[in-house]
Design an enzyme around this catalytic site. Structure first.
Site, PDB file in Angstrom:
ATOM      1  CE1 TYR A 157      -3.276   2.875   0.807  1.00 51.23           C
ATOM      2  CE2 TYR A 157      -2.369   2.955   3.038  1.00 51.23           C
ATOM      3  CZ  TYR A 157      -3.195   3.492   2.056  1.00 51.23           C
ATOM      4  OH  TYR A 157      -3.923   4.618   2.320  1.00 51.23           O
ATOM      5  CB  SER A 160       0.386   1.670  -4.378  1.00 53.57           C
ATOM      6  OG  SER A 160      -0.405   2.002  -3.247  1.00 53.57           O
TER       7      SER A 160
END
Ligand SMILES: NC(=O)c1ccc[n+]([C@@H]2O[C@H](COP(=O)([O-])OP(=O)(O)OC[C@H]3O[C@@H](n4cnc5c(N)ncnc54)[C@H](OP(=O)(O)O)[C@@H]3O)[C@@H](O)[C@H]2O)c1
Length: 250
Positions: A157, A160
């Site tokens: 996460y 990204s």
């Protein structure tokens, strides 16, 4: 409240809930025609009703974002629904699949980078050139504080969103000279449906490490996003503003 965004159309991805919803409502209160986007019809209807009930203007689109086609479809619809122009884009929809890196699957990796990186990339590719042609546009990307430091369980996460923060600088350099400002916010733990899915003690423990020592309300993120989106931030390009109760500074 100033209605300085009266002639602006604002596309907010993931605005049926949480930070995106609060942002949509705040942009509409400043006069923008807000394009509400999400997957859940009931939640979308509630946001549109709340905006219209407050005297604002909103349209909505149900879509599952994740790939090039979904981004291009949304950009086409938004331009039409926005009477030919999208002036503000808030890349807010995101997915946070947490857990050890060695347990992550390729499908989860592709889902994460699809929604968190690919969709914003191709929405900007589709919408920023027309903003530049008109000489005014504002893009705000929603990142996360864990794009800036290592946090176990948040590698995929965080990575990204770190990509999105670099894109924020790259797009500022690319489109800024033609009147399109691009910035980002990096939220700390915020009370939304996303954090409802994480055990309270984990969220509170993460929030407790920041000077503010608490979880944020979505409206506290929305006010920073609206600031960056509007002319209040007319000389601000390419930054990621931490809205994390001070965590990034500790
Ligand atoms: N909450 C936090 O603590 C926190 C911290 C840092 C960063 N963030 C970031 O803030 C952003 C907003 O999150 P939130 O906390 O406000 O979460 P949320 O309340 O769960 O809202 C997520 C929104 O994104 C939409 N969405 C999710 N997946 C989608 C998809 N594949 N296609 C289209 N729409 C999709 C949801 O639509 P439906 O509900 O209609 O399905 C909803 O409107 C995310 O990018 C998140 O990474 C949140």
């Amino acid at each position: 409240m100033p209605v300085d965004l009266k002639d602006r159309t604002a596309l907010v991805t993931g605005s049926t809930s949480g930070i995106g919803k609060a942002t949509a409502i705040a942009l509409a209160a400043r006069g923008a025609h807000v394009l509400v986007v999400g997957r859940n019809a009931e939640r979308a209807g509630r946001v549109v009703a709340e905006i219209e009930g407050g005297g604002g203007r909103a349209s909505s689109r149900l879509t599952t974002l994740g790939d090039l086609e979904s981004a291009q479809d949304l950009a086409r619809w938004a331009t039409e629904a926005g009477d030919g122009h999208v002036d503000i884009l808030v890349n807010n929809a995101g997915v946070a699949l947490l857990g050890p890196s060695d347990a992550a699957t390729e499908t989860e990796f592709d889902e994460t980078f699809g929604l968190n990186v690919k969709v914003p990339f191709f929405l900007v590719a589709a919408l920023a050139p027309a903003m530049a042609e008109r000489g005014w546009g504002s893009i705000v990307n929603v990142s996360t504080m864990v794009a800036s430091f290592g946090q176990p369980g948040m590698a995929m996460y965080g990575a990204s969103r770190a990509a999105l923060e670099l894109l924020t600088k790259a797009w500022a350099a690319e489109y800024g000279p033609r009147g399109v400002r691009v910035n980002a916010v990096a939220p700390g733990p915020t009370r939304t449906r996303m954090t409802e899915g994480i055990p309270d003690e984990m969220v509170n423990q993460l929030a407790g490490l920041a000077p503010a020592g608490r979880v944020a309300e979505p409206e506290e993120l929305a006010s920073a996003i609206v600031f960056l989106a509007s002319e209040d931030a007319s000389f601000i390009h390419g930054v990621t503003v931490p809205v994390d109760g001070g965590r990034a500074s500790t």
